[in-house]
Motif scaffolding. Structure first.
Motif, mmCIF file in Angstrom:
data_model
loop_
_atom_site.group_PDB
_atom_site.id
_atom_site.type_symbol
_atom_site.label_atom_id
_atom_site.label_comp_id
_atom_site.label_asym_id
_atom_site.label_seq_id
_atom_site.Cartn_x
_atom_site.Cartn_y
_atom_site.Cartn_z
ATOM 1 N N LEU A 4 -46.939 -53.190 -2.765
ATOM 2 C CA LEU A 4 -48.319 -52.797 -3.019
ATOM 3 C C LEU A 4 -49.187 -52.916 -1.771
ATOM 4 O O LEU A 4 -50.262 -52.318 -1.706
ATOM 5 C CB LEU A 4 -48.904 -53.635 -4.151
ATOM 6 N N LEU A 5 -48.726 -53.667 -0.778
ATOM 7 C CA LEU A 5 -49.455 -53.747 0.490
ATOM 8 C C LEU A 5 -49.592 -52.377 1.148
ATOM 9 O O LEU A 5 -50.538 -52.134 1.897
ATOM 10 C CB LEU A 5 -48.748 -54.689 1.464
ATOM 11 N N LEU A 6 -48.669 -51.488 0.849
ATOM 12 C CA LEU A 6 -48.712 -50.156 1.446
ATOM 13 C C LEU A 6 -49.833 -49.302 0.867
ATOM 14 O O LEU A 6 -50.158 -48.251 1.417
ATOM 15 C CB LEU A 6 -47.362 -49.456 1.274
ATOM 16 N N LEU A 7 -50.439 -49.748 -0.205
ATOM 17 C CA LEU A 7 -51.597 -49.034 -0.758
ATOM 18 C C LEU A 7 -52.880 -49.319 0.021
ATOM 19 O O LEU A 7 -53.833 -48.547 -0.055
ATOM 20 C CB LEU A 7 -51.802 -49.417 -2.223
ATOM 21 N N ILE A 8 -52.921 -50.406 0.750
ATOM 22 C CA ILE A 8 -54.139 -50.787 1.469
ATOM 23 C C ILE A 8 -54.576 -49.708 2.460
ATOM 24 O O ILE A 8 -55.742 -49.295 2.436
ATOM 25 C CB ILE A 8 -53.952 -52.155 2.150
ATOM 26 N N PRO A 9 -53.694 -49.205 3.341
ATOM 27 C CA PRO A 9 -54.145 -48.144 4.255
ATOM 28 C C PRO A 9 -54.544 -46.871 3.515
ATOM 29 O O PRO A 9 -55.507 -46.193 3.901
ATOM 30 C CB PRO A 9 -52.945 -47.875 5.156
ATOM 31 N N PHE A 10 -53.829 -46.561 2.473
ATOM 32 C CA PHE A 10 -54.153 -45.375 1.688
ATOM 33 C C PHE A 10 -55.566 -45.473 1.120
ATOM 34 O O PHE A 10 -56.369 -44.549 1.243
ATOM 35 C CB PHE A 10 -53.125 -45.198 0.567
ATOM 36 N N LEU A 11 -55.868 -46.609 0.535
ATOM 37 C CA LEU A 11 -57.196 -46.799 -0.047
ATOM 38 C C LEU A 11 -58.277 -46.916 1.028
ATOM 39 O O LEU A 11 -59.399 -46.466 0.836
ATOM 40 C CB LEU A 11 -57.205 -48.035 -0.942
ATOM 41 N N GLY A 12 -57.936 -47.524 2.153
ATOM 42 C CA GLY A 12 -58.898 -47.678 3.235
ATOM 43 C C GLY A 12 -59.317 -46.371 3.874
ATOM 44 O O GLY A 12 -60.399 -46.264 4.435
ATOM 45 N N LEU A 13 -58.455 -45.380 3.800
ATOM 46 C CA LEU A 13 -58.758 -44.082 4.412
ATOM 47 C C LEU A 13 -59.021 -42.985 3.390
ATOM 48 O O LEU A 13 -59.332 -41.858 3.756
ATOM 49 C CB LEU A 13 -57.591 -43.655 5.316
ATOM 50 N N LEU A 14 -58.920 -43.313 2.122
ATOM 51 C CA LEU A 14 -59.053 -42.307 1.077
ATOM 52 C C LEU A 14 -60.472 -41.770 0.942
ATOM 53 O O LEU A 14 -60.673 -40.564 0.833
ATOM 54 C CB LEU A 14 -58.594 -42.906 -0.261
ATOM 55 N N TRP A 15 -61.452 -42.653 0.963
ATOM 56 C CA TRP A 15 -62.825 -42.244 0.697
ATOM 57 C C TRP A 15 -63.553 -41.992 2.013
ATOM 58 O O TRP A 15 -64.154 -42.889 2.603
ATOM 59 C CB TRP A 15 -63.525 -43.312 -0.133
ATOM 60 N N THR A 16 -63.504 -40.774 2.486
ATOM 61 C CA THR A 16 -64.061 -40.400 3.788
ATOM 62 C C THR A 16 -65.557 -40.675 3.926
ATOM 63 O O THR A 16 -65.989 -41.095 5.000
ATOM 64 C CB THR A 16 -63.767 -38.916 4.081
ATOM 65 N N PRO A 17 -66.399 -40.475 2.915
ATOM 66 C CA PRO A 17 -67.827 -40.772 3.109
ATOM 67 C C PRO A 17 -68.120 -42.221 3.510
ATOM 68 O O PRO A 17 -69.155 -42.497 4.100
ATOM 69 C CB PRO A 17 -68.446 -40.458 1.755
ATOM 70 N N PHE A 18 -67.205 -43.131 3.241
ATOM 71 C CA PHE A 18 -67.400 -44.526 3.647
ATOM 72 C C PHE A 18 -67.464 -44.664 5.157
ATOM 73 O O PHE A 18 -68.272 -45.416 5.700
ATOM 74 C CB PHE A 18 -66.286 -45.407 3.084
ATOM 75 N N TYR A 19 -66.603 -43.965 5.876
ATOM 76 C CA TYR A 19 -66.543 -44.127 7.323
ATOM 77 C C TYR A 19 -66.980 -42.886 8.091
ATOM 78 O O TYR A 19 -66.845 -42.831 9.309
ATOM 79 C CB TYR A 19 -65.146 -44.580 7.769
ATOM 80 N N ASN A 20 -67.548 -41.908 7.418
ATOM 81 C CA ASN A 20 -68.042 -40.698 8.079
ATOM 82 C C ASN A 20 -69.475 -40.930 8.570
ATOM 83 O O ASN A 20 -70.436 -40.399 8.021
ATOM 84 C CB ASN A 20 -67.982 -39.509 7.130
ATOM 85 N N GLN A 21 -69.583 -41.758 9.613
ATOM 86 C CA GLN A 21 -70.879 -42.075 10.192
ATOM 87 C C GLN A 21 -70.689 -42.437 11.666
ATOM 88 O O GLN A 21 -69.614 -42.872 12.056
ATOM 89 C CB GLN A 21 -71.525 -43.237 9.437
ATOM 90 N N PRO A 22 -71.696 -42.249 12.483
ATOM 91 C CA PRO A 22 -71.525 -42.516 13.914
ATOM 92 C C PRO A 22 -71.657 -43.984 14.302
ATOM 93 O O PRO A 22 -71.113 -44.402 15.318
ATOM 94 C CB PRO A 22 -72.640 -41.698 14.560
ATOM 95 N N LEU A 23 -72.365 -44.759 13.516
ATOM 96 C CA LEU A 23 -72.597 -46.155 13.888
ATOM 97 C C LEU A 23 -71.885 -47.086 12.931
ATOM 98 O O LEU A 23 -71.749 -46.779 11.754
ATOM 99 C CB LEU A 23 -74.099 -46.455 13.886
ATOM 100 N N PRO A 24 -71.382 -48.198 13.372
ATOM 101 C CA PRO A 24 -71.506 -48.797 14.688
ATOM 102 C C PRO A 24 -70.483 -48.223 15.658
ATOM 103 O O PRO A 24 -69.320 -48.027 15.302
ATOM 104 C CB PRO A 24 -71.232 -50.271 14.450
ATOM 105 N N ALA A 25 -70.922 -47.961 16.849
ATOM 106 C CA ALA A 25 -70.041 -47.442 17.894
ATOM 107 C C ALA A 25 -69.312 -48.606 18.568
ATOM 108 O O ALA A 25 -69.811 -49.726 18.623
ATOM 109 C CB ALA A 25 -70.841 -46.660 18.918
#
Length: 60
Positions: A3-24
């Motif tokens: 189940l540890l392999l789900l962590i990267p999947f979930l971390g990158l699944l929801w693009t609006p979470f990290y679709n921002q310029p800051l913090p650089a």
């Protein structure tokens, strides 16, 4: 442990979470360095699962 392999999947699944310029970080927008951060983290998690499965197989 797999189940540890789900962590990267979930971390990158929801693009609006990290679709921002800051913090650089070192001039890279958050959008890019967040994704780059997942490359070594995912490799480490895959290695952990591999080692666990390998040891589990040796015990049988």
């Amino acid at each position: 442990m797999k189940l540890l392999l789900l962590i990267p999947f979930l971390g990158l699944l929801w693009t609006p979470f990290y679709n921002q310029p800051l913090p650089a970080l070192f001039g890279f927008p958050f959008f890019y360095w967040y994704q780059f951060l997942w490359v070594p983290l995912t490799s480490f998690l895959i290695w952990l699962v591999y080692r666990h499965e390998q040891r589990k197989g040796e015990q049988r």
